[in-house]
Write a protein that holds these residues in place. Structure first.
Motif, short mmCIF file in Angstrom:
data_model
loop_
_atom_site.label_atom_id
_atom_site.label_comp_id
_atom_site.label_asym_id
_atom_site.label_seq_id
_atom_site.Cartn_x
_atom_site.Cartn_y
_atom_site.Cartn_z
N SER A 214 -3.68 65.87 -20.10
CA SER A 214 -2.78 65.19 -21.02
C SER A 214 -1.54 66.04 -21.24
O SER A 214 -1.47 67.20 -20.81
CB SER A 214 -3.49 64.92 -22.35
N ARG A 215 -0.55 65.49 -21.93
CA ARG A 215 0.72 66.18 -22.12
C ARG A 215 0.57 67.45 -22.97
O ARG A 215 1.28 68.42 -22.75
CB ARG A 215 1.73 65.24 -22.78
N SER A 216 -0.34 67.43 -23.94
CA SER A 216 -0.45 68.58 -24.84
C SER A 216 -0.87 69.86 -24.12
O SER A 216 -0.19 70.88 -24.22
CB SER A 216 -1.42 68.26 -25.98
N PRO A 217 -2.00 69.87 -23.37
CA PRO A 217 -2.34 71.10 -22.64
C PRO A 217 -1.32 71.44 -21.56
O PRO A 217 -1.14 72.61 -21.24
CB PRO A 217 -3.72 70.80 -22.04
N LEU A 218 -0.64 70.42 -21.02
CA LEU A 218 0.39 70.70 -20.03
C LEU A 218 1.53 71.50 -20.65
O LEU A 218 2.00 72.48 -20.07
CB LEU A 218 0.92 69.40 -19.43
N ARG A 219 1.97 71.07 -21.84
CA ARG A 219 3.05 71.80 -22.51
C ARG A 219 2.64 73.23 -22.82
O ARG A 219 3.43 74.17 -22.65
CB ARG A 219 3.46 71.07 -23.79
N GLU A 220 1.39 73.41 -23.28
CA GLU A 220 0.91 74.76 -23.57
C GLU A 220 0.84 75.60 -22.29
O GLU A 220 1.14 76.79 -22.30
CB GLU A 220 -0.46 74.70 -24.25
N ALA A 221 0.42 74.96 -21.19
CA ALA A 221 0.35 75.66 -19.90
C ALA A 221 1.73 76.12 -19.46
O ALA A 221 1.90 77.24 -18.96
CB ALA A 221 -0.28 74.77 -18.84
N LEU A 222 2.73 75.26 -19.66
CA LEU A 222 4.09 75.62 -19.28
C LEU A 222 4.62 76.77 -20.13
O LEU A 222 5.34 77.64 -19.64
CB LEU A 222 5.01 74.40 -19.39
N ARG A 223 4.23 76.78 -21.41
CA ARG A 223 4.62 77.91 -22.26
C ARG A 223 3.97 79.20 -21.77
O ARG A 223 4.58 80.27 -21.79
CB ARG A 223 4.23 77.63 -23.72
N THR A 224 2.72 79.10 -21.34
CA THR A 224 2.02 80.26 -20.79
C THR A 224 2.74 80.78 -19.55
O THR A 224 2.96 81.98 -19.39
CB THR A 224 0.56 79.90 -20.43
N LEU A 225 3.11 79.88 -18.65
CA LEU A 225 3.80 80.26 -17.42
C LEU A 225 5.21 80.76 -17.70
O LEU A 225 5.72 81.62 -16.97
CB LEU A 225 3.83 79.08 -16.45
N GLU A 226 5.82 80.26 -18.78
CA GLU A 226 7.13 80.78 -19.17
C GLU A 226 7.01 82.24 -19.61
O GLU A 226 7.86 83.07 -19.27
CB GLU A 226 7.72 79.94 -20.30
N ALA A 227 5.94 82.56 -20.34
CA ALA A 227 5.71 83.94 -20.77
C ALA A 227 5.46 84.86 -19.57
O ALA A 227 5.75 86.06 -19.62
CB ALA A 227 4.52 84.00 -21.74
N GLU A 228 4.92 84.28 -18.48
CA GLU A 228 4.68 85.05 -17.25
C GLU A 228 5.91 85.11 -16.36
O GLU A 228 5.89 85.72 -15.29
CB GLU A 228 3.53 84.43 -16.46
N ASP A 229 7.01 84.42 -16.75
CA ASP A 229 8.26 84.35 -15.98
C ASP A 229 8.13 83.52 -14.71
O ASP A 229 8.96 83.64 -13.81
CB ASP A 229 8.79 85.75 -15.64
N MET A 230 7.10 82.67 -14.64
CA MET A 230 6.95 81.81 -13.47
C MET A 230 7.76 80.53 -13.59
O MET A 230 8.12 79.91 -12.59
CB MET A 230 5.48 81.48 -13.21
N VAL A 231 8.01 80.10 -14.83
CA VAL A 231 8.91 78.98 -15.07
C VAL A 231 9.89 79.40 -16.16
O VAL A 231 9.63 80.34 -16.92
CB VAL A 231 8.15 77.69 -15.51
#
Length: 220
Positions: A47-64
């Motif tokens: 769903s959109r909610s875990p996707l947004r959290e996943a993107l925030r996680t990847l942003e913290a890793e500098d992948m996005v």
């Protein structure tokens, strides 16, 4: 029931982040590409909610990265960025290797098993499997070091450079053919617990493709 929901949500976020990370590494999502969240959520089955959290996680890793008026995009690294990433990896991986404990017989057998499977994947030119097995080989060695914080940073840097490395696996077959042999030398250094030799052979392995192009700077 309610107590389990935070844990379940966290697990879904981690799984979604891992799936997106895999799409970036496999170059299904390309550097600079805008991430279409509705389509991506359907593609990976969340769903959109875990996707947004996943993107925030990847942003913290500098992948996005998040760009105004565009939203999330896959991070793009230029040659200077990659040079810095590889320089940090060289320093930190050296620290891990200098502090490894003697591996057990079972750990040596596991390294040999991974390397055998890697040869099969190389022969089949299965880049996704090659990247996964190569990562497993080196991360198992890094686990022999007690330096947990250093290891965590190495994992982050490895992930940043892995999409670049995946492209390299496709492009330099004459250097790739040496990987299994070099891994065998690494295993022998561990078997004899020759730490100085281990550091030297890993450094040579890491920069083995440097003479071919900037794309070949880090083979591991």
């Amino acid at each position: 029931m309610s107590a389990s929901r935070p844990g379940l949500s966290s697990q879904m976020t981690l799984q979604a982040a891992a799936q997106i990370r895999g799409l970036i590494i496999d170059r299904v999502l390309l550097p600079g590409e805008k991430i279409l969240q509705v389509e991506l959520a359907e593609q990976i089955g969340v769903s959109r909610s875990p996707l947004r959290e996943a993107l925030r996680t990847l942003e913290a890793e500098d992948m996005v990265t998040y760009e105004a008026n565009r939203g999330y995009v896959v991070a793009r690294f230029d040659d200077d960025d990659l040079t810095q990433i590889h320089g940090m990896r060289s320093l930190l991986e050296g620290e891990l290797l200098r502090t490894v404990v003697r591996p057990t017989a079972d750990q040596l057998v596991e390294l040999e098993r991974i390397n055998t499977n890697l040869k099969v994947a190389l022969d089949a030119q299965d880049v996704t499997e090659i990247v996964e097995l190569n990562r497993s080989f080196h991360f198992l060695i890094f686990q022999l070091s007690p330096l947990k914080m250093v290891r965590r940073e190495v994992v982050r840097l490895w992930q940043l450079s892995e999409a670049h490395s995946a492209a390299w696996w496709r492009g330099v077959p004459e250097v790739v053919s040496r990987i299994v042999t070099e891994h065998e030398a690494i295993i022998e250094a561990l078997r004899s617990y020759d730490v100085d030799g281990l550091v030297q052979v890993c450094e040579a392995h890491r920069v083995g493709g440097h003479g071919h192009s900037r794309m070949g700077m880090f083979v591991s």
